[in-house]
Scaffold this motif. Structure first.
Motif, PDB file in Angstrom:
ATOM      1  N   UNK A 256       0.866  -0.997   0.045  1.00 23.91           N
ATOM      2  CA  UNK A 256      -0.088  -0.075  -0.093  1.00 23.91           C
ATOM      3  C   UNK A 256       0.961   1.051  -0.067  1.00 23.91           C
ATOM      4  N   UNK A 257       0.118   2.446  -0.218  1.00 24.33           N
ATOM      5  CA  UNK A 257       0.921   3.630  -0.321  1.00 24.33           C
ATOM      6  C   UNK A 257       2.046   3.848   0.691  1.00 24.33           C
ATOM      7  N   UNK A 258       1.583   3.679   1.944  1.00 24.37           N
ATOM      8  CA  UNK A 258       2.422   4.139   3.227  1.00 24.37           C
ATOM      9  C   UNK A 258       3.671   3.055   3.174  1.00 24.37           C
ATOM     10  N   UNK A 259       3.318   1.895   2.980  1.00 26.79           N
ATOM     11  CA  UNK A 259       4.463   0.993   2.901  1.00 26.79           C
ATOM     12  C   UNK A 259       5.712   1.103   1.863  1.00 26.79           C
ATOM     13  N   UNK A 260       4.958   1.497   0.622  1.00 25.70           N
ATOM     14  CA  UNK A 260       5.522   1.692  -0.536  1.00 25.70           C
ATOM     15  C   UNK A 260       6.486   2.935  -0.407  1.00 25.70           C
ATOM     16  N   UNK A 261       6.111   3.882   0.022  1.00 25.04           N
ATOM     17  CA  UNK A 261       6.887   5.004   0.376  1.00 25.04           C
ATOM     18  C   UNK A 261       8.034   4.721   1.344  1.00 25.04           C
ATOM     19  N   UNK A 262       7.800   3.901   2.428  1.00 24.30           N
ATOM     20  CA  UNK A 262       8.763   3.618   3.231  1.00 24.30           C
ATOM     21  C   UNK A 262       9.709   2.871   2.636  1.00 24.30           C
ATOM     22  N   UNK A 263       9.540   1.875   1.826  1.00 24.29           N
ATOM     23  CA  UNK A 263      10.643   1.032   1.177  1.00 24.29           C
ATOM     24  C   UNK A 263      11.219   1.799   0.401  1.00 24.29           C
ATOM     25  N   UNK A 264      10.811   2.773  -0.428  1.00 22.23           N
ATOM     26  CA  UNK A 264      11.442   3.560  -1.563  1.00 22.23           C
ATOM     27  C   UNK A 264      12.431   4.304  -0.621  1.00 22.23           C
ATOM     28  N   UNK A 265      11.958   5.027   0.431  1.00 21.15           N
ATOM     29  CA  UNK A 265      13.165   5.721   1.102  1.00 21.15           C
ATOM     30  C   UNK A 265      14.016   4.787   1.658  1.00 21.15           C
ATOM     31  N   UNK A 266      13.732   3.628   2.042  1.00 20.61           N
ATOM     32  CA  UNK A 266      14.842   2.656   2.573  1.00 20.61           C
ATOM     33  C   UNK A 266      16.080   2.336   1.434  1.00 20.61           C
ATOM     34  N   UNK A 267      15.462   2.561   0.425  1.00 24.61           N
ATOM     35  CA  UNK A 267      16.386   2.295  -0.932  1.00 24.61           C
ATOM     36  C   UNK A 267      17.523   3.157  -0.994  1.00 24.61           C
ATOM     37  N   UNK A 268      16.863   4.630  -0.896  1.00 28.54           N
ATOM     38  CA  UNK A 268      17.698   5.637  -1.132  1.00 28.54           C
ATOM     39  C   UNK A 268      18.665   5.854   0.135  1.00 28.54           C
ATOM     40  N   UNK A 269      18.145   5.423   1.524  1.00 35.77           N
ATOM     41  CA  UNK A 269      18.876   5.367   2.583  1.00 35.77           C
ATOM     42  C   UNK A 269      19.988   4.570   2.653  1.00 35.77           C
ATOM     43  N   UNK A 270      19.915   3.315   1.864  1.00 32.24           N
ATOM     44  CA  UNK A 270      20.790   2.262   1.682  1.00 32.24           C
ATOM     45  C   UNK A 270      22.096   2.886   0.657  1.00 32.24           C
ATOM     46  N   UNK A 271      21.399   3.431  -0.027  1.00 33.41           N
ATOM     47  CA  UNK A 271      22.413   4.248  -1.067  1.00 33.41           C
ATOM     48  C   UNK A 271      23.228   5.253  -0.516  1.00 33.41           C
ATOM     49  N   UNK A 272      22.932   6.259   0.557  1.00 30.98           N
ATOM     50  CA  UNK A 272      23.368   7.199   0.960  1.00 30.98           C
ATOM     51  C   UNK A 272      24.340   6.572   2.094  1.00 30.98           C
ATOM     52  N   UNK A 273      23.901   5.455   2.854  1.00 29.55           N
ATOM     53  CA  UNK A 273      24.763   5.040   4.160  1.00 29.55           C
ATOM     54  C   UNK A 273      25.705   3.935   3.518  1.00 29.55           C
ATOM     55  N   UNK A 274      25.252   3.083   2.951  1.00 25.47           N
ATOM     56  CA  UNK A 274      26.073   2.059   2.665  1.00 25.47           C
ATOM     57  C   UNK A 274      26.772   1.855   1.242  1.00 25.47           C
ATOM     58  N   UNK A 275      26.410   2.994   0.368  1.00 21.83           N
ATOM     59  CA  UNK A 275      27.033   3.023  -0.793  1.00 21.83           C
ATOM     60  C   UNK A 275      26.268   1.879  -1.676  1.00 21.83           C
ATOM     61  N   UNK A 276      25.094   1.510  -1.506  1.00 15.79           N
ATOM     62  CA  UNK A 276      24.326   0.152  -2.252  1.00 15.79           C
ATOM     63  C   UNK A 276      24.027   0.674  -3.590  1.00 15.79           C
ATOM     64  N   UNK A 277      24.304  -0.089  -4.581  1.00 12.82           N
ATOM     65  CA  UNK A 277      23.716   0.218  -5.913  1.00 12.82           C
ATOM     66  C   UNK A 277      22.479  -0.673  -6.285  1.00 12.82           C
ATOM     67  N   UNK A 278      21.403   0.003  -6.923  1.00 11.26           N
ATOM     68  CA  UNK A 278      20.064  -0.636  -7.055  1.00 11.26           C
ATOM     69  C   UNK A 278      19.902  -0.684  -8.611  1.00 11.26           C
ATOM     70  N   UNK A 279      19.438  -1.805  -9.194  1.00 14.14           N
ATOM     71  CA  UNK A 279      18.594  -1.605 -10.334  1.00 14.14           C
ATOM     72  C   UNK A 279      17.313  -2.238 -10.022  1.00 14.14           C
ATOM     73  N   UNK A 280      16.250  -1.451 -10.283  1.00 12.17           N
ATOM     74  CA  UNK A 280      14.936  -1.398  -9.900  1.00 12.17           C
ATOM     75  C   UNK A 280      13.930  -1.488 -11.078  1.00 12.17           C
ATOM     76  N   UNK A 281      13.331  -2.654 -11.358  1.00 11.45           N
ATOM     77  CA  UNK A 281      12.385  -2.566 -12.406  1.00 11.45           C
ATOM     78  C   UNK A 281      10.963  -2.122 -11.787  1.00 11.45           C
ATOM     79  N   UNK A 282      10.270  -1.232 -12.317  1.00  9.25           N
ATOM     80  CA  UNK A 282       8.981  -0.792 -11.592  1.00  9.25           C
ATOM     81  C   UNK A 282       8.126  -0.251 -12.496  1.00  9.25           C
ATOM     82  N   UNK A 283       6.897  -0.391 -12.109  1.00 13.63           N
ATOM     83  CA  UNK A 283       5.594   0.491 -12.686  1.00 13.63           C
ATOM     84  C   UNK A 283       5.332   1.774 -11.918  1.00 13.63           C
ATOM     85  N   UNK A 284       6.093   2.095 -10.718  1.00 17.07           N
ATOM     86  CA  UNK A 284       5.787   3.138 -10.041  1.00 17.07           C
ATOM     87  C   UNK A 284       6.273   4.353 -10.575  1.00 17.07           C
TER      88      UNK A 284
END
Ligand SMILES: Nc1ncnc2c1ncn2[C@@H]1O[C@H](COP(=O)(O)OP(=O)(O)OP(=O)(O)O)[C@@H](O)[C@H]1O
Ligand SMILES: [Mg+2]
Length: 218
Positions: free
Chosen positions: A169-197
Protein backbone atom coordinates in the motif's frame (compact mmCIF):
# COMPACT_ATOMS: atom_id res chain seq x y z
CA UNK A 1 30.09 -1.97 -11.68
CA UNK A 2 27.57 -3.55 -14.07
CA UNK A 3 27.85 -3.60 -17.79
CA UNK A 4 25.94 -5.52 -20.43
CA UNK A 5 26.79 -5.64 -24.10
CA UNK A 6 24.62 -6.95 -26.88
CA UNK A 7 22.38 -9.09 -24.70
CA UNK A 8 19.87 -11.08 -26.72
CA UNK A 9 17.38 -13.64 -25.48
CA UNK A 10 14.65 -15.62 -27.20
CA UNK A 11 12.02 -17.95 -25.86
CA UNK A 12 11.24 -20.22 -28.81
CA UNK A 13 10.37 -17.99 -31.75
CA UNK A 14 9.89 -14.93 -29.57
CA UNK A 15 12.89 -12.62 -29.29
CA UNK A 16 12.44 -10.93 -25.93
CA UNK A 17 15.75 -9.03 -25.73
CA UNK A 18 17.18 -7.57 -28.93
CA UNK A 19 20.64 -6.35 -27.98
CA UNK A 20 20.79 -4.62 -24.62
CA UNK A 21 23.73 -2.40 -23.69
CA UNK A 22 23.62 -0.84 -20.27
CA UNK A 23 26.15 0.40 -17.80
CA UNK A 24 25.45 1.06 -14.13
CA UNK A 25 27.85 2.73 -11.73
CA UNK A 26 28.43 2.03 -8.07
CA UNK A 27 26.02 3.90 -5.79
CA UNK A 28 23.64 4.51 -8.66
CA UNK A 29 19.94 3.78 -8.36
CA UNK A 30 18.66 2.99 -11.83
CA UNK A 31 15.08 2.17 -12.69
CA UNK A 32 13.94 0.11 -15.66
CA UNK A 33 10.47 0.99 -16.89
CA UNK A 34 8.34 -0.04 -19.83
CA UNK A 35 5.14 -1.79 -20.79
CA UNK A 36 4.26 -5.31 -19.74
CA UNK A 37 6.12 -7.82 -21.88
CA UNK A 38 8.94 -5.40 -22.77
CA UNK A 39 11.52 -7.81 -21.36
CA UNK A 40 12.32 -6.04 -18.07
CA UNK A 41 12.17 -9.11 -15.84
CA UNK A 42 14.06 -11.18 -18.40
CA UNK A 43 16.86 -8.60 -18.44
CA UNK A 44 16.99 -8.42 -14.66
CA UNK A 45 17.14 -12.22 -14.39
CA UNK A 46 20.05 -12.28 -16.83
CA UNK A 47 21.95 -9.54 -14.98
CA UNK A 48 21.29 -11.58 -11.83
CA UNK A 49 22.58 -14.80 -13.46
CA UNK A 50 19.25 -16.54 -12.88
CA UNK A 51 18.93 -16.93 -16.65
CA UNK A 52 21.49 -17.04 -19.45
CA UNK A 53 21.65 -14.71 -22.45
CA UNK A 54 21.72 -16.23 -25.94
CA UNK A 55 24.39 -13.72 -26.95
CA UNK A 56 26.24 -10.83 -25.37
CA UNK A 57 28.14 -10.34 -22.17
CA UNK A 58 27.36 -9.34 -18.63
CA UNK A 59 30.05 -7.93 -16.36
CA UNK A 60 29.53 -7.58 -12.63
CA UNK A 61 32.53 -6.01 -10.90
CA UNK A 62 34.59 -6.87 -13.96
CA UNK A 63 33.66 -10.56 -13.91
CA UNK A 64 31.60 -12.29 -16.58
CA UNK A 65 29.62 -14.76 -14.48
CA UNK A 66 28.63 -16.83 -17.50
CA UNK A 67 32.28 -17.69 -18.09
CA UNK A 68 32.43 -19.35 -14.69
CA UNK A 69 31.81 -23.05 -14.23
CA UNK A 70 28.15 -23.89 -13.64
CA UNK A 71 28.70 -24.65 -9.96
CA UNK A 72 30.57 -21.40 -9.43
CA UNK A 73 27.77 -19.27 -10.87
CA UNK A 74 25.46 -19.86 -7.92
CA UNK A 75 28.20 -19.01 -5.48
CA UNK A 76 28.98 -15.86 -7.50
CA UNK A 77 25.29 -14.94 -7.36
CA UNK A 78 25.08 -15.61 -3.63
CA UNK A 79 28.02 -13.29 -2.91
CA UNK A 80 27.46 -10.52 -5.45
CA UNK A 81 23.77 -10.14 -6.18
CA UNK A 82 20.91 -9.35 -3.83
CA UNK A 83 17.35 -9.87 -5.01
CA UNK A 84 14.09 -8.28 -3.92
CA UNK A 85 11.02 -9.60 -5.70
CA UNK A 86 7.44 -8.36 -5.85
CA UNK A 87 6.37 -11.12 -3.51
CA UNK A 88 8.91 -11.39 -0.74
CA UNK A 89 9.74 -15.10 -1.33
CA UNK A 90 10.82 -15.55 2.25
CA UNK A 91 10.98 -19.12 3.52
CA UNK A 92 7.76 -19.62 5.51
CA UNK A 93 9.18 -22.08 8.04
CA UNK A 94 11.94 -19.73 9.16
CA UNK A 95 11.92 -16.60 11.31
CA UNK A 96 12.80 -13.15 10.00
CA UNK A 97 16.26 -13.51 11.58
CA UNK A 98 16.84 -16.92 9.97
CA UNK A 99 15.63 -15.71 6.58
CA UNK A 100 18.16 -12.88 6.67
CA UNK A 101 20.96 -15.21 7.86
CA UNK A 102 20.49 -17.92 5.24
CA UNK A 103 22.47 -16.33 2.35
CA UNK A 104 25.39 -15.76 4.75
CA UNK A 105 25.26 -19.39 5.89
CA UNK A 106 25.20 -20.51 2.26
CA UNK A 107 28.31 -18.36 1.76
CA UNK A 108 29.87 -20.42 4.60
CA UNK A 109 29.90 -17.58 7.08
CA UNK A 110 30.15 -18.76 10.70
CA UNK A 111 26.67 -18.97 12.25
CA UNK A 112 27.57 -16.60 15.07
CA UNK A 113 28.90 -14.00 12.61
CA UNK A 114 25.87 -14.41 10.32
CA UNK A 115 23.54 -13.97 13.28
CA UNK A 116 25.32 -10.83 14.46
CA UNK A 117 25.22 -9.30 10.98
CA UNK A 118 21.56 -10.24 10.51
CA UNK A 119 20.63 -8.69 13.84
CA UNK A 120 22.43 -5.46 12.94
CA UNK A 121 20.61 -5.33 9.62
CA UNK A 122 17.24 -6.02 11.21
CA UNK A 123 17.90 -3.26 13.69
CA UNK A 124 18.73 -0.89 10.84
CA UNK A 125 15.51 -2.02 9.13
CA UNK A 126 13.56 -1.27 12.33
CA UNK A 127 12.60 -4.92 12.74
CA UNK A 128 14.34 -5.77 16.00
CA UNK A 129 11.08 -6.63 17.74
CA UNK A 130 9.96 -8.79 14.80
CA UNK A 131 13.09 -10.94 14.55
CA UNK A 132 11.53 -14.14 15.84
CA UNK A 133 8.37 -13.79 13.76
CA UNK A 134 7.75 -16.03 10.78
CA UNK A 135 6.68 -14.41 7.48
CA UNK A 136 3.00 -15.25 8.12
CA UNK A 137 3.22 -13.14 11.28
CA UNK A 138 4.61 -10.07 9.51
CA UNK A 139 2.88 -7.28 7.57
CA UNK A 140 3.53 -6.83 3.86
CA UNK A 141 5.88 -3.92 4.48
CA UNK A 142 7.76 -5.85 7.18
CA UNK A 143 8.15 -8.86 4.91
CA UNK A 144 9.64 -6.69 2.19
CA UNK A 145 12.06 -5.14 4.67
CA UNK A 146 13.15 -8.64 5.76
CA UNK A 147 13.64 -9.44 2.06
CA UNK A 148 15.85 -6.34 1.80
CA UNK A 149 17.86 -7.56 4.79
CA UNK A 150 18.29 -10.94 3.14
CA UNK A 151 19.43 -9.20 -0.05
CA UNK A 152 21.98 -7.11 1.88
CA UNK A 153 23.62 -9.62 4.18
CA UNK A 154 26.48 -10.62 1.89
CA UNK A 155 27.26 -7.00 0.92
CA UNK A 156 26.30 -7.56 -2.71
CA UNK A 157 27.67 -5.50 -5.57
CA UNK A 158 24.10 -4.72 -6.55
CA UNK A 159 20.53 -5.25 -5.44
CA UNK A 160 18.17 -6.18 -8.23
CA UNK A 161 14.55 -5.46 -7.43
CA UNK A 162 11.62 -6.53 -9.60
CA UNK A 163 8.54 -4.46 -8.77
CA UNK A 164 9.54 -4.47 -5.11
CA UNK A 165 6.64 -2.28 -4.02
CA UNK A 166 4.14 -3.78 -6.45
CA UNK A 167 2.14 -5.46 -3.71
CA UNK A 168 2.41 -2.74 -1.03
CA UNK A 169 0.00 0.00 0.00
CA UNK A 170 1.02 3.65 -0.35
CA UNK A 171 2.54 4.06 3.10
CA UNK A 172 4.63 0.88 2.97
CA UNK A 173 5.59 1.65 -0.60
CA UNK A 174 6.92 5.07 0.32
CA UNK A 175 8.83 3.62 3.29
CA UNK A 176 10.43 0.95 1.13
CA UNK A 177 11.47 3.48 -1.50
CA UNK A 178 12.93 5.76 1.18
CA UNK A 179 14.85 2.75 2.50
CA UNK A 180 16.49 2.16 -0.89
CA UNK A 181 17.76 5.73 -0.97
CA UNK A 182 18.93 5.52 2.64
CA UNK A 183 20.88 2.35 1.83
CA UNK A 184 22.48 4.09 -1.10
CA UNK A 185 23.42 7.12 0.98
CA UNK A 186 24.65 5.21 4.05
CA UNK A 187 26.05 1.98 2.56
CA UNK A 188 26.88 3.02 -1.02
CA UNK A 189 24.47 0.35 -2.21
CA UNK A 190 23.79 0.11 -5.95
CA UNK A 191 20.27 -0.71 -7.14
CA UNK A 192 18.59 -1.71 -10.37
CA UNK A 193 14.85 -1.51 -9.90
CA UNK A 194 12.19 -2.64 -12.36
CA UNK A 195 9.08 -0.69 -11.52
CA UNK A 196 5.71 0.46 -12.77
CA UNK A 197 5.71 3.14 -10.08
CA UNK A 198 6.19 6.48 -11.78
CA UNK A 199 7.06 8.32 -8.59
CA UNK A 200 9.81 5.85 -7.70
CA UNK A 201 11.20 5.94 -11.24
CA UNK A 202 11.20 9.74 -11.20
CA UNK A 203 13.16 9.72 -7.93
CA UNK A 204 15.91 7.40 -9.23
CA UNK A 205 19.19 8.66 -10.67
CA UNK A 206 18.41 7.39 -14.14
CA UNK A 207 15.49 5.80 -15.95
CA UNK A 208 16.06 3.14 -18.59
CA UNK A 209 13.04 2.85 -20.88
CA UNK A 210 12.46 -0.54 -22.47
CA UNK A 211 9.99 -1.29 -25.21
CA UNK A 212 9.71 -4.54 -27.11
CA UNK A 213 13.14 -5.88 -26.12
CA UNK A 214 15.12 -2.72 -26.78
CA UNK A 215 16.21 0.31 -24.80
CA UNK A 216 14.81 3.48 -26.28
CA UNK A 217 16.42 6.02 -24.01
CA UNK A 218 19.06 5.98 -21.29
N1 LIG B 1 10.34 -18.58 -19.51
C1 LIG B 1 9.67 -18.02 -20.52
N2 LIG B 1 9.22 -18.77 -21.54
C2 LIG B 1 8.55 -18.22 -22.59
N3 LIG B 1 8.29 -16.91 -22.71
C3 LIG B 1 8.69 -16.11 -21.71
C4 LIG B 1 9.40 -16.62 -20.57
N4 LIG B 1 9.69 -15.58 -19.75
C5 LIG B 1 9.17 -14.47 -20.34
N5 LIG B 1 8.58 -14.78 -21.52
C6 LIG B 1 7.96 -13.83 -22.44
O1 LIG B 1 8.92 -12.83 -22.71
C7 LIG B 1 8.30 -11.54 -22.80
C8 LIG B 1 8.96 -10.60 -21.82
O2 LIG B 1 8.68 -11.04 -20.51
P1 LIG B 1 9.17 -10.26 -19.22
O3 LIG B 1 8.69 -11.04 -18.05
O4 LIG B 1 10.62 -10.01 -19.32
O5 LIG B 1 8.37 -8.90 -19.36
P2 LIG B 1 8.25 -7.67 -18.36
O6 LIG B 1 8.73 -6.47 -19.10
O7 LIG B 1 8.91 -7.99 -17.09
O8 LIG B 1 6.69 -7.54 -18.16
P3 LIG B 1 5.81 -7.17 -16.84
O9 LIG B 1 5.87 -5.68 -16.72
O10 LIG B 1 4.45 -7.66 -17.17
O11 LIG B 1 6.42 -7.90 -15.68
C9 LIG B 1 6.83 -11.77 -22.54
O12 LIG B 1 6.16 -11.80 -23.79
C10 LIG B 1 6.78 -13.10 -21.86
O13 LIG B 1 5.58 -13.78 -22.13
MG1 LIG C 1 8.24 -8.30 -15.14
Amino acid sequence: MIKTEGITKSFGMLQVLKGIDISINKKEIVSIVGPSGAGKTTLLQIIGTLDKPDQGTVLVNGIDPFRLKEKDISSFRNKNIGFVFQFHQLLPEFTALENVMIPALIAKEKASVAEKKAKELLQFLKLTDRMTHKPSELSGGEKQRVAVGRALINNPAVILADEPSGSLDTKNKEELHALFFELRDKMDQTFVIVTHDEQLAADTDRIIHMIDGTIIDK
